[in-house]
Structure formats: C-alpha cells, structure tokens
Write a protein that holds these residues in place. Structure first.
Motif, PDB file in Angstrom:
ATOM      1  N   THR A  86      40.850  32.222  33.037  1.00  0.00           N
ATOM      2  CA  THR A  86      42.159  32.294  33.120  1.00  0.00           C
ATOM      3  C   THR A  86      42.900  30.702  33.481  1.00  0.00           C
ATOM      4  O   THR A  86      43.946  31.221  33.061  1.00  0.00           O
ATOM      5  CB  THR A  86      42.221  33.627  33.440  1.00  0.00           C
ATOM      6  OG1 THR A  86      42.953  33.525  34.950  1.00  0.00           O
ATOM      7  CG2 THR A  86      41.378  34.989  32.582  1.00  0.00           C
ATOM      8  N   GLY A  87      42.340  30.576  35.160  1.00  0.00           N
ATOM      9  CA  GLY A  87      43.176  29.424  35.278  1.00  0.00           C
ATOM     10  C   GLY A  87      44.192  30.022  36.354  1.00  0.00           C
ATOM     11  O   GLY A  87      45.396  29.462  37.057  1.00  0.00           O
ATOM     12  N   GLN A  88      44.896  32.012  36.076  1.00  0.00           N
ATOM     13  CA  GLN A  88      45.774  32.300  36.683  1.00  0.00           C
ATOM     14  C   GLN A  88      45.031  32.917  37.966  1.00  0.00           C
ATOM     15  O   GLN A  88      44.142  33.469  38.144  1.00  0.00           O
ATOM     16  CB  GLN A  88      45.831  33.446  35.663  1.00  0.00           C
ATOM     17  CG  GLN A  88      47.157  34.851  36.554  1.00  0.00           C
ATOM     18  CD  GLN A  88      48.196  34.145  36.533  1.00  0.00           C
ATOM     19  OE1 GLN A  88      48.681  33.202  34.820  1.00  0.00           O
ATOM     20  NE2 GLN A  88      48.504  33.543  37.446  1.00  0.00           N
ATOM     21  N   GLU A  89      45.923  31.951  39.244  1.00  0.00           N
ATOM     22  CA  GLU A  89      45.802  32.050  40.456  1.00  0.00           C
ATOM     23  C   GLU A  89      46.816  33.263  41.165  1.00  0.00           C
ATOM     24  O   GLU A  89      47.899  34.190  39.848  1.00  0.00           O
ATOM     25  CB  GLU A  89      46.771  31.118  40.880  1.00  0.00           C
ATOM     26  CG  GLU A  89      45.711  29.911  41.030  1.00  0.00           C
ATOM     27  CD  GLU A  89      44.286  29.459  41.139  1.00  0.00           C
ATOM     28  OE1 GLU A  89      43.998  30.263  42.562  1.00  0.00           O
ATOM     29  OE2 GLU A  89      43.616  28.951  40.685  1.00  0.00           O
ATOM     30  N   GLY A  90      46.419  34.128  41.844  1.00  0.00           N
ATOM     31  CA  GLY A  90      46.914  35.751  42.782  1.00  0.00           C
ATOM     32  C   GLY A  90      45.958  36.648  42.575  1.00  0.00           C
ATOM     33  O   GLY A  90      47.000  37.120  42.429  1.00  0.00           O
ATOM     34  N   LEU A  91      45.117  36.432  41.357  1.00  0.00           N
ATOM     35  CA  LEU A  91      44.841  38.093  41.347  1.00  0.00           C
ATOM     36  C   LEU A  91      44.301  38.634  42.438  1.00  0.00           C
ATOM     37  O   LEU A  91      44.609  40.206  42.242  1.00  0.00           O
ATOM     38  CB  LEU A  91      43.550  37.450  39.927  1.00  0.00           C
ATOM     39  CG  LEU A  91      43.949  36.998  39.366  1.00  0.00           C
ATOM     40  CD1 LEU A  91      43.458  36.758  37.468  1.00  0.00           C
ATOM     41  CD2 LEU A  91      45.444  37.663  38.359  1.00  0.00           C
ATOM     42  N   ARG A  92      44.075  37.992  43.557  1.00  0.00           N
ATOM     43  CA  ARG A  92      43.567  39.135  44.614  1.00  0.00           C
ATOM     44  C   ARG A  92      44.205  39.976  44.651  1.00  0.00           C
ATOM     45  O   ARG A  92      44.679  40.748  45.598  1.00  0.00           O
ATOM     46  CB  ARG A  92      43.303  37.908  45.883  1.00  0.00           C
ATOM     47  CG  ARG A  92      42.109  36.965  45.912  1.00  0.00           C
ATOM     48  CD  ARG A  92      42.068  36.746  47.375  1.00  0.00           C
ATOM     49  NE  ARG A  92      41.394  37.004  48.135  1.00  0.00           N
ATOM     50  CZ  ARG A  92      41.794  37.160  49.250  1.00  0.00           C
ATOM     51  NH1 ARG A  92      43.506  38.225  49.222  1.00  0.00           N
ATOM     52  NH2 ARG A  92      41.328  38.607  50.291  1.00  0.00           N
ATOM     53  N   SER A  93      46.168  39.806  44.538  1.00  0.00           N
ATOM     54  CA  SER A  93      46.737  40.740  44.978  1.00  0.00           C
ATOM     55  C   SER A  93      47.032  41.734  43.994  1.00  0.00           C
ATOM     56  O   SER A  93      48.287  42.357  44.022  1.00  0.00           O
ATOM     57  CB  SER A  93      48.252  39.415  44.662  1.00  0.00           C
ATOM     58  OG  SER A  93      48.778  38.456  45.569  1.00  0.00           O
TER      59      SER A  93
END
Length: 260
Positions: A86-93
């Motif tokens: 997706t190129g979406q960063e921050g999914l670890r949160s």
C-alpha cells in the motif's frame, strides 16, 4: 502488485483503528474478501521476497481475524507485507507489535470476538464515517467506553450472537448472523462499576503511546532494571519492613539475578 493507499482511521490518537478493522476496509475497497486479499498479497510478496533473496519466516496468514493485533511474528510479517503493497507507513500503530520483545505477556491479552461501544459506532455513522474497531477495544480487560462511560457490547441485541468475522467478512453496522443493526441502546456503567473502568487507565496510556509512535518497541529488560533500582534503594526507605511486606523480597532478588 499494488494496493490502494488507505490511511487508518483515528491515526495518531487513542481512537486509532485496529489492523483487523483496517484490513477489512482495505478488502472492501478492492471488492474482495479479507481471505482473498491476504492470499493474493501473500503470493505476490513471496515472489518479491524470492527475487530479493529474503526469507519469509511465517505464512503471513493469521489464524483468526482478531489475532492480527497480537504481538506475534505473523502479525509483524502481515503488517510489513501490507505496508509494502500500500505504501502506507505507520501501520504498526494499529497493532500491539510494540510489545513483541516482551518476554512475559498474557495469552489473554486480546479478545477473539468483537467488542464495541454503541455510542461510538453511532457517532461514526452519523458523521458519515465508517464504523470501525478501535485498537483499545481488542484488549480483553477493557469492558467499558472511556469516552461515553457505557458498557461495551459483545453480542447482537437481537439474536445474542458474537461477531467473530466468520467467513472473512465483518461489519460493525449489522449482525453477521441475523442482519439486524448492532447499534443498541447503550447500557450506562453503574456507579460501583465506574472504578473498574479506571483500572485500564494504563492500557489507555499504552494505546496512546503506540498510536503516537509507530516505531515504538518496549525494552524487554526495562522492568528488570527498574526492579533492580528499587531493590538497590529500598534501604533508604524509613518503613523498609512495611515495603517488603508488600513486595516479595526473595522473589524480586531472584528475578533480578535470573535476568542478568
């Protein structure tokens, strides 16, 4: 293969969306079931990893819909996979991966069925937003909403069924069994139960920290270092005898030495 770049709801706030909820919305946008999305993504990811000579440690397929918030290797690999596609960063949160290095974790940390605040869900829909699962709601001990002081719902008010995302689909608007609305009349906390809600203040703070920093990773040995400092300075406490009456002295010392 590329997936639509979808941002988590409630990003950077204590109302951060959970990864299962995010994945459910991502699958719906692409017109496939969650199972199909995971299988297609996994196939493409393994090919890329083979080309890059990278060893995939897990199947990237969760054992259940709700397990995708747990601090496990599978969750880690799925989040990394979806981040890449997706190129979406921050999914670890949107998960509890910040706890991944912790040695001692309760196996009952997270629930395996949906919990929801009917007032939050109604507000989502009234505002024209998707109804979504908050990360905080996945914690087993959280049984009331900190915003509205109402009890969390765990079953459909019409057929008393739990919402388990069976069949690879999930919705907080309608029951997956009878199709009726999951927005029921809220049940206020009784005054004697209100104090119980305050017991998970530390969990609220945990989710707040996770939402604010997607790279957060708690040190597995921090508790041991803190315990060592406490034991090392306890002689300065006036009522040292009373302190050791509350804290098991021999066990504390043994735990410090075991982790050196």
């Amino acid at each position: 293969m590329k997936l639509y770049r979808l941002a988590p709801l409630g990003e950077g706030t204590p109302e951060i969306e959970s990864f299962p909820s995010y994945m459910n919305r991502l699958a719906a946008i692409h017109g496939v079931s969650l199972k199909q999305l995971l299988e297609l993504s996994q196939r493409d990811y393994k090919k890329q990893c083979a080309d890059e000579n990278y060893d995939v440690k897990t199947s990237c397929i969760p054992w259940s819909f709700f397990s995708m918030v747990s601090p496990t290797n599978v969750t880690h690999d799925i989040v990394r996979l979806v981040t890449k596609l997706t190129g979406q960063e921050g999914l670890r949160s949107t998960t509890f991966l910040a706890l991944r290095r912790m040695r001692y974790r309760s196996s009952n940390l997270c629930t395996q069925v949906a919990k929801w605040c009917p007032v939050c869900i109604k507000e989502d829909l009234d505002n024209g937003d998707p109804a979504y699962l908050r990360l905080l709601w996945h914690l087993s001990e959280v049984d009331c909403c900190h915003l509205h002081n109402v009890k969390m719902e765990v079953k459909c008010a019409h057929c008393s069924s739990s919402q388990t995302a069976r069949g690879g689909t999930f919705s907080l608007e309608y029951c997956q069994h009878c199709g009726e609305s999951l927005i029921s009349d809220p049940k206020p906390n009784l005054s004697m139960q209100l104090s119980n809600g305050l017991l998970y203040r530390d969990m609220f703070d945990l989710v707040t920290e996770i939402a604010a920093d997607s790279s957060l990773e708690f040190d597995s040995m921090a508790w041991s270092e803190l315990l060592e400092k406490i034991v090392g300075n306890v002689s300065e406490i006036k009522n040292e005898k009373d302190f050791w009456a509350l804290i098991p002295k021999n066990e504390s010392i043994r735990m410090i030495h075991m982790n050196k």
